[in-house]
Design an enzyme around this catalytic site. Sequence first.
Site, PDB file in Angstrom:
ATOM      1  N   CYS A 130       0.619  -1.167  -0.128  1.00  0.00           N
ATOM      2  CA  CYS A 130       0.015  -0.069   0.319  1.00  0.00           C
ATOM      3  C   CYS A 130       0.749   1.450   0.122  1.00  0.00           C
ATOM      4  O   CYS A 130       1.378   1.273   0.806  1.00  0.00           O
ATOM      5  CB  CYS A 130      -1.095  -0.205   0.940  1.00  0.00           C
ATOM      6  N   ILE A 192       0.254  -5.183 -10.267  1.00  0.00           N
ATOM      7  CA  ILE A 192       0.714  -4.393  -9.620  1.00  0.00           C
ATOM      8  C   ILE A 192       0.050  -3.574  -8.282  1.00  0.00           C
ATOM      9  O   ILE A 192      -1.684  -3.604  -9.433  1.00  0.00           O
ATOM     10  CB  ILE A 192       1.134  -3.223  -9.931  1.00  0.00           C
ATOM     11  N   ASN A 193       0.477  -3.170  -7.809  1.00  0.00           N
ATOM     12  CA  ASN A 193      -0.469  -2.104  -6.520  1.00  0.00           C
ATOM     13  C   ASN A 193      -0.430  -1.271  -7.333  1.00  0.00           C
ATOM     14  O   ASN A 193       0.132  -1.198  -8.542  1.00  0.00           O
ATOM     15  CB  ASN A 193      -0.359  -2.241  -5.076  1.00  0.00           C
ATOM     16  N   THR A 268      -9.691   0.280 -11.047  1.00  0.00           N
ATOM     17  CA  THR A 268     -10.672   1.583 -11.355  1.00  0.00           C
ATOM     18  C   THR A 268     -11.178   1.251 -12.489  1.00  0.00           C
ATOM     19  O   THR A 268     -12.399   2.304 -12.767  1.00  0.00           O
ATOM     20  CB  THR A 268      -9.275   2.545 -11.718  1.00  0.00           C
TER      21      THR A 268
END
Length: 306
Positions: A130, A192-193, A268
């Site tokens: 994060c 990926i983050n 997203t």
Amino acid sequence: MHNRLKTKFLGFKVESPLVLPAGIMDMSFSGLDISVKNGAGIVTSKSLTLESRSGHKGPVIAEFESGLLNAMGLCNPGIVDGLAEINEFKERSDIPVIVSVFATNADDFVELSNHVNVSKAELIELNLSCPNVYDEFGIPLASSKDEVFKIVKAVKEVSNLPVIAKLSPNVLSITEIALAAEKAGADALCLINTVGPGMIIDTKMVKSVLFNKFGGLSGPCIKPIALKLIYQAYSAVDIPIIGMGGVTIGEDAIEMIMAGATLVGVGTAVYYRGIEVFDKINREIIEFMDENEYDSLEDVPRLEKL
Ligand code: SIN
């Protein structure tokens, strides 16, 4: 769901390769259920911490022309209440659930894993990446191959469930980090983050749009970075990968698979195309398979490894 979308991940049969990543929908029963009803093959909980967290003050999301920034700050109900929601979901659904957990040290990850062991979830994801809690916790653990190795190994010693390590794009060598996770016993990788973090300025107010000032970048603009890192990780390890980062249409998901992903996260894009995005991308994958005469996802060719 279309038969040609069926695949397997760590021994689990999934109806679609599309994954709801951590933190996209509310993690309540209905948040997970609505994703599945709209075509997700596997769902991931919000990242759960030992204690509940209220997260950052708003605004926590900022939109710009090429993507989104978010700085939620790991808001979640805590592991006990979070797992209660997941157990409720599992009472009515066969869909595999990944419980995402976040901590800052191996002991806390082990404690979280012990909680997850006695839940109804099928898989555990270690959020090592994060980018939005730097002020509180410093650089994400996924920046260090030694930390990744130590934490994955500690969790593998206690976990009854397959362990997925969620990695960061913000590293010098994804190959080193991916190999460290695999060597420590990770069953799969998720990458990926979000990228960055970055910042957007409100020019009238002369201040950052996000209250936290900085936030992780997602959306179509990060897809080329995601593809490159997934491909590098795929070239280095033998464990399966959940690939994500900017997937918006079916052909993006196909690119992820060609880069080496077994499953593909759609995050997203829910913001852009609504929760129906899973069904829409499922249909677009089938159209692509029809056009290119691929009978199954396994027939979609992967790039030659580096
Ligand atoms: C957040 O809660 O700020 C986002 C979680 C993440 O990016 O891992």
